[in-house]
Enzyme design. Structure first.
Site, PDB file in Angstrom:
ATOM      1  N   GLU A  56       0.829  -1.203   0.000  1.00  0.00           N
ATOM      2  CA  GLU A  56       0.000   0.000   0.000  1.00  0.00           C
ATOM      3  C   GLU A  56       0.868   1.260   0.000  1.00  0.00           C
ATOM      4  OE1 GLU A  56      -2.584  -0.447   3.408  1.00  0.00           O
ATOM      5  OE2 GLU A  56      -4.004  -1.645   2.236  1.00  0.00           O
ATOM      6  N   GLU A  70      -1.426 -10.035  -6.184  1.00  0.00           N
ATOM      7  CA  GLU A  70      -1.498 -10.867  -7.385  1.00  0.00           C
ATOM      8  C   GLU A  70      -0.698 -10.253  -8.533  1.00  0.00           C
ATOM      9  OE1 GLU A  70      -3.950  -9.713  -5.337  1.00  0.00           O
ATOM     10  OE2 GLU A  70      -5.845 -10.477  -6.122  1.00  0.00           O
ATOM     11  N   CYS A  80      -9.126  -8.791  -7.854  1.00  0.00           N
ATOM     12  CA  CYS A  80      -9.899  -7.671  -8.394  1.00  0.00           C
ATOM     13  C   CYS A  80      -9.853  -7.695  -9.921  1.00  0.00           C
ATOM     14  CB  CYS A  80      -9.358  -6.349  -7.854  1.00  0.00           C
ATOM     15  SG  CYS A  80      -7.805  -5.797  -8.605  1.00  0.00           S
TER      16      CYS A  80
HETATM   17 ZN    ZN Z   1      -6.017  -6.797  -7.618  1.00  0.00          ZN
END
Ligand code: ZN
Length: 137
Positions: free
Chosen positions: A46, A57, A90
């Site tokens: 982050e 990922e 995501c």
């Molecule tokens: Zn992702």
């Protein structure tokens, strides 16, 4: 398959220990198995500037590319549950996965909070996601 899913989950779990998630505390780790048998890990990183963060990922997928690995065949994600449900990659990660690994690339989703895992493919998780033919590594 030389490496089974459990081993890949162990690698992702170890990578998860290195996650840098001071804002969300949503620690995730991932591990990619390439067709040459090599394994490449990634952890969530982050940043104060939200858009500068990178999912575990994609870190793992980019690491595989950077190492010169062959086509990614499987990616395991180890993450906390989301609203009591298993967490899946995501859309951006699936977009990268289909370009590098193809629609049949396997997604192994494991919970950091409970045993077991789900197996699906990029195509199953994101039907109709943009793709180009002929770019598979
Ligand atoms: Zn992702």
């Amino acid at each position: 398959m030389a490496m089974d899913y459990e081993e890949l989950i162990v690698a992702a779990t170890q990578a998860r220990e290195n996650a840098y998630a001071p804002y969300s505390q949503f620690r995730t780790g991932a591990a990619v198995l390439s067709s040459d048998g090599s394994v490449h890990v990634g952890a969530l990183v982050e940043n104060l500037v939200f858009g500068a963060a990178m999912c575990a990922e994609r870190v793992a997928l980019f690491s595989a590319v950077s190492a010169g690995a062959d086509r990614p065949e499987v990616i395991a994600l180890v993450a906390p549950e989301t609203a009591g449900e298993r967490t899946f990659p995501c859309g951006s990660c699936l977009q990268v996965a289909i370009e590098l690994g193809g629609p049949e690339m396997k997604i192994v989703a494991a919970s950091a909070d409970s045993p077991g895992f789900d197996i699906s493919t990029v195509e199953e998780l994101a039907p109709g996601i943009p793709r180009r033919k002929g770019l598979l590594r």
